[in-house]
Motif scaffolding. Sequence first.
Motif, mmCIF file in Angstrom:
data_model
loop_
_atom_site.group_PDB
_atom_site.id
_atom_site.type_symbol
_atom_site.label_atom_id
_atom_site.label_comp_id
_atom_site.label_asym_id
_atom_site.label_seq_id
_atom_site.Cartn_x
_atom_site.Cartn_y
_atom_site.Cartn_z
ATOM 1 N N PRO A 21 28.558 33.441 17.136
ATOM 2 C CA PRO A 21 27.385 33.056 16.348
ATOM 3 C C PRO A 21 26.155 33.833 16.799
ATOM 4 N N PRO A 22 25.221 34.120 15.902
ATOM 5 C CA PRO A 22 24.033 34.906 16.257
ATOM 6 C C PRO A 22 23.270 34.292 17.425
ATOM 7 N N GLY A 23 22.868 35.151 18.365
ATOM 8 C CA GLY A 23 22.076 34.702 19.498
ATOM 9 C C GLY A 23 22.868 34.106 20.636
ATOM 10 N N THR A 24 24.189 34.050 20.510
ATOM 11 C CA THR A 24 25.016 33.458 21.561
ATOM 12 C C THR A 24 25.177 34.428 22.726
ATOM 13 N N SER A 25 25.085 33.898 23.932
ATOM 14 C CA SER A 25 25.267 34.729 25.115
ATOM 15 C C SER A 25 26.705 35.237 25.181
ATOM 16 N N THR A 26 26.867 36.488 25.603
ATOM 17 C CA THR A 26 28.210 37.066 25.737
ATOM 18 C C THR A 26 28.803 36.831 27.126
ATOM 19 N N GLU A 27 28.055 36.180 28.013
ATOM 20 C CA GLU A 27 28.566 35.926 29.361
ATOM 21 C C GLU A 27 29.639 34.837 29.325
ATOM 22 N N VAL A 28 30.658 35.022 30.131
ATOM 23 C CA VAL A 28 31.710 34.010 30.287
ATOM 24 C C VAL A 28 31.670 33.435 31.693
ATOM 25 N N GLY A 29 31.726 34.289 32.694
ATOM 26 C CA GLY A 29 31.693 33.824 34.071
ATOM 27 C C GLY A 29 32.050 34.943 35.023
ATOM 28 N N SER A 30 32.028 34.641 36.277
ATOM 29 C CA SER A 30 32.383 35.632 37.295
ATOM 30 C C SER A 30 33.351 34.998 38.283
ATOM 31 N N PHE A 31 34.173 35.856 38.903
ATOM 32 C CA PHE A 31 35.192 35.407 39.844
ATOM 33 C C PHE A 31 35.126 36.297 41.082
ATOM 34 N N GLN A 32 34.743 35.702 42.192
ATOM 35 C CA GLN A 32 34.725 36.466 43.447
ATOM 36 C C GLN A 32 36.099 36.364 44.084
ATOM 37 N N ILE A 33 36.700 37.515 44.337
ATOM 38 C CA ILE A 33 38.021 37.580 44.969
ATOM 39 C C ILE A 33 37.816 37.898 46.445
ATOM 40 N N GLY A 34 38.195 36.986 47.290
ATOM 41 C CA GLY A 34 37.995 37.172 48.718
ATOM 42 C C GLY A 34 37.163 36.042 49.294
ATOM 43 N N PRO A 35 36.706 36.177 50.518
ATOM 44 C CA PRO A 35 36.653 37.429 51.293
ATOM 45 C C PRO A 35 38.008 37.846 51.874
ATOM 46 N N PHE A 36 38.204 39.156 51.954
ATOM 47 C CA PHE A 36 39.399 39.710 52.584
ATOM 48 C C PHE A 36 39.094 41.145 53.004
ATOM 49 N N GLN A 37 39.929 41.683 53.856
ATOM 50 C CA GLN A 37 39.824 43.077 54.286
ATOM 51 C C GLN A 37 41.236 43.637 54.374
ATOM 52 N N ALA A 38 41.517 44.669 53.585
ATOM 53 C CA ALA A 38 42.852 45.262 53.581
ATOM 54 C C ALA A 38 43.100 46.021 54.876
ATOM 55 N N HIS A 39 44.350 46.025 55.304
ATOM 56 C CA HIS A 39 44.723 46.721 56.537
ATOM 57 C C HIS A 39 44.982 48.209 56.302
ATOM 58 N N THR A 40 45.338 48.567 55.090
ATOM 59 C CA THR A 40 45.616 49.980 54.784
ATOM 60 C C THR A 40 44.913 50.357 53.497
ATOM 61 N N GLU A 41 44.782 51.644 53.287
ATOM 62 C CA GLU A 41 44.169 52.123 52.055
ATOM 63 C C GLU A 41 45.117 52.022 50.870
ATOM 64 N N LYS A 42 46.376 51.715 51.153
ATOM 65 C CA LYS A 42 47.367 51.620 50.081
ATOM 66 C C LYS A 42 47.439 50.212 49.485
ATOM 67 N N SER A 43 46.610 49.292 49.940
ATOM 68 C CA SER A 43 46.662 47.906 49.466
ATOM 69 C C SER A 43 46.158 47.804 48.029
ATOM 70 N N LYS A 44 46.741 46.856 47.325
ATOM 71 C CA LYS A 44 46.347 46.558 45.949
ATOM 72 C C LYS A 44 46.127 45.053 45.825
ATOM 73 N N VAL A 45 45.373 44.661 44.809
ATOM 74 C CA VAL A 45 45.148 43.241 44.518
ATOM 75 C C VAL A 45 45.737 42.938 43.146
ATOM 76 N N LYS A 46 46.651 41.991 43.125
ATOM 77 C CA LYS A 46 47.245 41.552 41.863
ATOM 78 C C LYS A 46 46.588 40.246 41.432
ATOM 79 N N LEU A 47 46.093 40.247 40.196
ATOM 80 C CA LEU A 47 45.407 39.081 39.644
ATOM 81 C C LEU A 47 46.221 38.495 38.496
ATOM 82 N N ARG A 48 46.388 37.211 38.513
ATOM 83 C CA ARG A 48 47.027 36.518 37.393
ATOM 84 C C ARG A 48 45.912 35.845 36.591
ATOM 85 N N ILE A 49 45.701 36.318 35.363
ATOM 86 C CA ILE A 49 44.583 35.866 34.528
ATOM 87 C C ILE A 49 45.148 35.090 33.339
ATOM 88 N N ARG A 50 44.623 33.883 33.147
ATOM 89 C CA ARG A 50 45.163 33.002 32.109
ATOM 90 C C ARG A 50 44.113 32.683 31.051
#
Length: 751
Positions: A455-484
């Motif tokens: 609808p006109p004038g409606t905010s396009t924001e949905v939300g934000s998700f902070q993943i962590g805190p964490f620190q990867a041990h190697t540069e080869k690490s990846k983060v897999k997210l399950r989004i529903r």
Amino acid sequence: MSVVGFDVGNDTLVAAAARQRGIDVLLNAESKRESPAAVAFSHNARLLGPHAAGAPSSSHAPFSSVKRLLLLHAGRPAPLLRCDLARLPFPIEVPSADGGGGALVHVDHIGRRIALSPTQLLAMLLGYLRQLAEADLEAPVAECVISVPCYFTQAQRQAYLDAAAVAGLRPLRLMHDLAATALGYGLYRSDLGGPGGPTYVAFVDVGHSDTQVAVVAFDVPGMKVLSHGFDADLGGRDFDEVLFEHFADEFKDKYKIDVTGNVKASMRLRAACEKAKKVLSANAEAVVNIECLMEEKDVRGMIRREEFEKLCAGLLERVVEPCKKAMVDSRIEFDRLHSVELVGSGSRVPAIARVLAGFFRREPSRTLNASECVARGCALQCAMLSPTFRVREYEVQDANPASIGFCTIEGPISTLSSKPLFQRGHPLPSVKVATLHKNSTFKLDAFYVDENELPPGTSTEVGSFQIGPFQAHTEKSKVKLRIRLNLHGLISVESAALVDDDQSNANSADSMEVDSNGEMGQQGDTSRSGKLIQRQDLPIIESIYGAMSKQELLEAQEQETQLAYQDKLMERTKDRKNALESYVYDTRNKLSERYRSFATDSEREEISFNLQQTEDWLYEEGDDETEAVYTSKLEELKRLVDPIENRCRDEEVRAQAMRELMKCIADHRMAAKSLSNPEQDAVESECTKAEQWLREMSQLQETLPKNVDPVICSHEIKKKEQELNMLCRNIVRHRGSPARGEDHMHTADRD
């Protein structure tokens, strides 16, 4: 467990329930299938539904259009919505220009000023529907399915869930209005789908304040919503407003009154215009005739259907736009449509059906009451989701009405085809898995991709998700997210896992992979080469735009509990007041009829005087008192009346008690004939004593007038009967054997 569906419209409320024999629309306390979607406050009471709509002028104007107020939820109102605010009969505090905060209304209640958000007002309406359902079903209600418009954003859908939580409800699903309508339409029909392929039906709902369109494919296994279209600012009330503006201008010229500057007069004229619109649906002309509309002037006006349709030409053109959008998105040709179903209050306007017939190239079928259709469909969906009901297998697949994308600080995230993660028209619910090359804590933002899909004038924001805190041990690490994207149409990051995979390219930049089936492996999965992949679950901190915090939700629940307690207190107070009023009326009638011979002249005079005093007090200073005061007044009257009532009541039951005692004496004498002579003599002696006592007391009672307390009461006669039974029973026990034919003697115990 009850299975219910709720439709919270902008103008009306409807509840439906699934029973063994089918789906029923529930009736309110006034035996109506619809209730006004209104909340009102007086200085000490909260009124909901029909009571709010009929609130006296001394109360605040009812809070209505709660569903529209949710469009202001944590956002800046659009120009069209600002026009809505001018029509409301109550002031509202709109969000600030920067979009912070939410809309609020302020009310005076129990001597204090309180601020209420649209979410809290919605919770009150849901609470009313819950009470209505529990009263009809005579069972607790918690699980339900609630309808929402397809154009609601995550913030507004979350507001529904927050409101349900405040009202003590657990929604199994927030269901789009037309998806619910389509479910009720298709579940029981056997002529949809089959060997020839799906059956396509277009649904058009011209409601009170919005227009929604959906194209749905029906097949034997179930239904699938292909597309949505809407105009959130076009509904039946806009056609009413055309009439309102027409007659307001006419009365300004003809009677020299400006209705638009008077809230009460505007409300009355709008109600008359709504009736005139309904008249024009079946007649060539309609008359608006209102007595004492303003400045003690009676007004009268007339409009013809042709003139009305000419005034509505711009609105009629707008009705077609969401239909075009839905048909284009569905990719269905007009000739493949099986039918067009027109629902909603707006379908009363013949010109709307005529315009739609021209667009769809076929005459639409009309079902006027969209609210009942939606509530029935929601109840059906609730039955399907509830384990307590057995419903035939029928798949209900809705479509995502607006594209939702994600981005990190580096930029937007897209699928391999550079499209948003959840596109418009994507099946709902659904799950996707995203893989990001991240070595430390990061934030994922969700947003609506195209503001034109909102609808006109409606905010396009949905939300934000902070993943962590964490620190990867190697540069080869990846983060897999399950989004529903769940049944409610809400986006969430369901889980996040840090994956250490030796096969990853350490020199690759951040990238994303999307697994459309949404399946994530468990911790300790192995790769295709057989190497162990280490997984570590990561914390997720969610911040949804416009959602209540846990503290705000607790405060809202506490406030609702207080208001509900006050409602019950006022209900009890009203009941005590009504009880006192009824007692005064009934006692006055009894005093001249039933109590006439049981009260002395002085007693009648005293009671009559007190009854008149109480009645005068009730309609003057006692009109608004506490429960304790009404109870005290009632007890004072009863202390005067109870002695007379007791005499009257005892007179009625004394004769029966005497007959029962004489029958008891006769039965014992008859039973004693089987006993030995000493035992016969003993029984006869006791019977003679009881008979003599009864005769003496009866003779004494007969010498007394009825307006004095009796010398013998019915309870004394019953006590004498019990004593005689016990004495005779003891005589039989001493004999060691039971007497034949004795009704009042118990069988003796044998050794």
